[in-house]
Write an enzyme that holds these catalytic residues in place. Sequence first.
Site, PDB file in Angstrom:
ATOM      1  N   ASP A 225      -7.318   3.104  -2.771  1.00  0.00           N
ATOM      2  CA  ASP A 225      -7.964   3.163  -1.447  1.00  0.00           C
ATOM      3  C   ASP A 225      -8.245   4.622  -1.111  1.00  0.00           C
ATOM      4  O   ASP A 225      -7.324   5.432  -1.017  1.00  0.00           O
ATOM      5  CB  ASP A 225      -7.056   2.535  -0.382  1.00  0.00           C
TER       6      ASP A 225
ATOM      7  N   LYS B 117      -3.147   5.147  -2.417  1.00  0.00           N
ATOM      8  CA  LYS B 117      -4.130   5.985  -1.727  1.00  0.00           C
ATOM      9  C   LYS B 117      -4.588   7.092  -2.665  1.00  0.00           C
ATOM     10  O   LYS B 117      -3.759   7.687  -3.359  1.00  0.00           O
ATOM     11  CB  LYS B 117      -3.495   6.608  -0.477  1.00  0.00           C
TER      12      LYS B 117
ATOM     13  N   LYS C  98      -1.364  -1.052  -4.256  1.00  0.00           N
ATOM     14  CA  LYS C  98      -2.493  -0.235  -3.808  1.00  0.00           C
ATOM     15  C   LYS C  98      -2.007   1.190  -3.626  1.00  0.00           C
ATOM     16  O   LYS C  98      -0.943   1.426  -3.049  1.00  0.00           O
ATOM     17  CB  LYS C  98      -3.041  -0.806  -2.499  1.00  0.00           C
TER      18      LYS C  98
ATOM     19  N   GLY D 164      -3.758  -3.832   6.417  1.00  0.00           N
ATOM     20  CA  GLY D 164      -2.645  -3.518   7.310  1.00  0.00           C
ATOM     21  C   GLY D 164      -2.893  -2.201   8.014  1.00  0.00           C
ATOM     22  O   GLY D 164      -3.671  -1.370   7.543  1.00  0.00           O
TER      23      GLY D 164
ATOM     24  N   SER E 249       0.856  -1.189   0.000  1.00  0.00           N
ATOM     25  CA  SER E 249       0.000   0.000   0.000  1.00  0.00           C
ATOM     26  C   SER E 249       0.891   1.238   0.000  1.00  0.00           C
ATOM     27  O   SER E 249       1.779   1.365   0.849  1.00  0.00           O
ATOM     28  CB  SER E 249      -0.886  -0.028   1.252  1.00  0.00           C
TER      29      SER E 249
ATOM     30  N   GLU F 135     -11.229   0.701  -2.746  1.00  0.00           N
ATOM     31  CA  GLU F 135     -11.458   0.432  -1.328  1.00  0.00           C
ATOM     32  C   GLU F 135     -12.087   1.650  -0.649  1.00  0.00           C
ATOM     33  O   GLU F 135     -11.611   2.777  -0.812  1.00  0.00           O
ATOM     34  CB  GLU F 135     -10.101   0.096  -0.691  1.00  0.00           C
TER      35      GLU F 135
ATOM     36  N   LYS G 136      -9.372  -6.642   8.647  1.00  0.00           N
ATOM     37  CA  LYS G 136      -8.331  -6.214   9.580  1.00  0.00           C
ATOM     38  C   LYS G 136      -8.695  -6.795  10.933  1.00  0.00           C
ATOM     39  O   LYS G 136      -9.815  -6.575  11.421  1.00  0.00           O
ATOM     40  CB  LYS G 136      -8.257  -4.682   9.662  1.00  0.00           C
TER      41      LYS G 136
ATOM     42  N   ASP H 178     -13.565  -1.519   3.831  1.00  0.00           N
ATOM     43  CA  ASP H 178     -12.563  -1.611   4.900  1.00  0.00           C
ATOM     44  C   ASP H 178     -13.228  -1.049   6.169  1.00  0.00           C
ATOM     45  O   ASP H 178     -13.853  -1.801   6.941  1.00  0.00           O
ATOM     46  CB  ASP H 178     -11.315  -0.812   4.485  1.00  0.00           C
TER      47      ASP H 178
HETATM   48  O1  LIG Z   1       0.911  -1.076   4.853  1.00  0.00           O
HETATM   49  C1  LIG Z   1      -0.067  -1.133   5.608  1.00  0.00           C
HETATM   50  O2  LIG Z   1       0.010  -1.548   6.777  1.00  0.00           O
HETATM   51  C2  LIG Z   1      -1.408  -0.689   5.104  1.00  0.00           C
HETATM   52  C3  LIG Z   1      -1.477   0.777   4.990  1.00  0.00           C
HETATM   53  C4  LIG Z   1      -2.873   1.294   4.765  1.00  0.00           C
HETATM   54  O3  LIG Z   1      -3.365   1.195   3.661  1.00  0.00           O
HETATM   55  C5  LIG Z   1      -3.502   2.008   5.857  1.00  0.00           C
HETATM   56  C6  LIG Z   1      -2.645   2.619   6.763  1.00  0.00           C
HETATM   57  C7  LIG Z   1      -3.137   3.376   7.801  1.00  0.00           C
HETATM   58  C8  LIG Z   1      -4.499   3.494   7.964  1.00  0.00           C
HETATM   59  C9  LIG Z   1      -5.380   2.874   7.078  1.00  0.00           C
HETATM   60  C10 LIG Z   1      -4.895   2.110   6.032  1.00  0.00           C
HETATM   61  C11 LIG Z   1      -5.916   1.430   5.179  1.00  0.00           C
HETATM   62  O4  LIG Z   1      -5.795   0.280   4.746  1.00  0.00           O
HETATM   63  O5  LIG Z   1      -6.950   2.035   4.921  1.00  0.00           O
HETATM   64 MG   LIG Z   2      -8.184   0.927   3.652  1.00  0.00          MG
END
Ligand SMILES: O=C(O)CCC(=O)c1ccccc1C(=O)O
Ligand SMILES: [Mg+2]
Length: 368
Positions: A189, A164, A162, A291, A136, A214, A263, A239
């Site tokens: 995401d 953001k 992925k 994550g 991500s 996402e 999660k 999520d």
């Molecule tokens: O590398 C990771 O741990 C996932 C990172 C990630 O997408 C995330 C990190 C912090 C808060 C929310 C998210 C998420 O999945 O939305």
């Molecule tokens: Mg997410």
Amino acid sequence: MKITEITIRHLQMKLKAPFTTSFGTFKIKEFLLLEATDEAGTVGWGESVAFNAPWYNEETLQTNWHMLEDFLIPLILNKQINHPDEVNELFAPIRKNNMAKSTLEGAVWDIYAQQTNQSLAKALGGTKDKIEVGISIGIQESIEELVALVDGYVKEGYKRIKVKIKPGWDVDVMRTLRENFPNVAIMADANSAYHLEDTDHLKQLDAFDLTMIEQPLASDDIIDHAQLQKELKTPICLDESIHSLEDARKAVELGSTKIINIKIGRVGGLTEAKKIHDYCEANGIPVWCGGMLESGVGRSHNVALTTLSNFILPGDTAGSTRYWEKDIIVPEVVATDGYIDVPQTTGIGYEVDRETVEAYTVAKKDYR
Ligand SMILES: O=C(O)CCC(=O)c1ccccc1C(=O)O
Ligand SMILES: [Mg+2]
């Protein structure tokens, strides 16, 4: 087992690079680490994935500490527990606070796996000995920087990228990525950055053959997502909106989600995560493991959970070196060519490095 002693530590770990989402930037990861010891001296570890501010959900490291100290630990300490699934039942009088519950439940699962002489993955019913992983990537200063980062991770072998997104950093970004990486599995995401009125805008993403989008809409929504999914070709993956098996069932029945990001912390622990997994498997909904920028302890729980059969899509569990100069477990979690080998030793399968834990600890309290 009977848990006779618990230690909570507040750790601070500097991320190698800042991580930016639509709700904010992380530079230092602050979290709670929980150590539980049973009457036989077996030690289990759990990690709270609550952040230091209530951006992702309403929980924080401090609310988790309060819930653990004043409500959850008293429900567990010195009680006979024959199976970790019982922790869920003991916690039943306490509403929500899923990340706090998961912190302690995870440590009980670790102890249970060790006492039954199996890996946490096996104790959960996992079937894989290696797992496929993606990565991500946070919001960057420029599209050029993002392309360079993605290029590096694709070369490292990550199985899915992925990215953001947020208003102003979305359609052009995804178009550029698709042009540069025509054959890579790419997804976006949004962390709840859009509203139903943005439907026409979001429909532009359909042109880029994304694996999924996402959580585009509100963090507590499952109604509008169903509406949006009717308009979008790109599958929606929820999520933030999914806190339990019941949420998953309702979202699937409404057509709000075609894929679920599980999660462990968000759903209140490994027992509930497994239930959601099983329900999704029975209903043809693929899942993957999300994550929360975890340290090695939380990461090891994610690795174990991902060995269950319906974790069909690569998750966000990248290798430790992606996040930390030095992780708190030995060995660290290593991703090679987009795979992580699942440890076969008992419990979480990694040793917690106490010296490193101490170095990152800023507060600590014992309960017995
Ligand atoms: O590398 C990771 O741990 C996932 C990172 C990630 O997408 C995330 C990190 C912090 C808060 C929310 C998210 C998420 O999945 O939305
Ligand atoms: Mg997410």
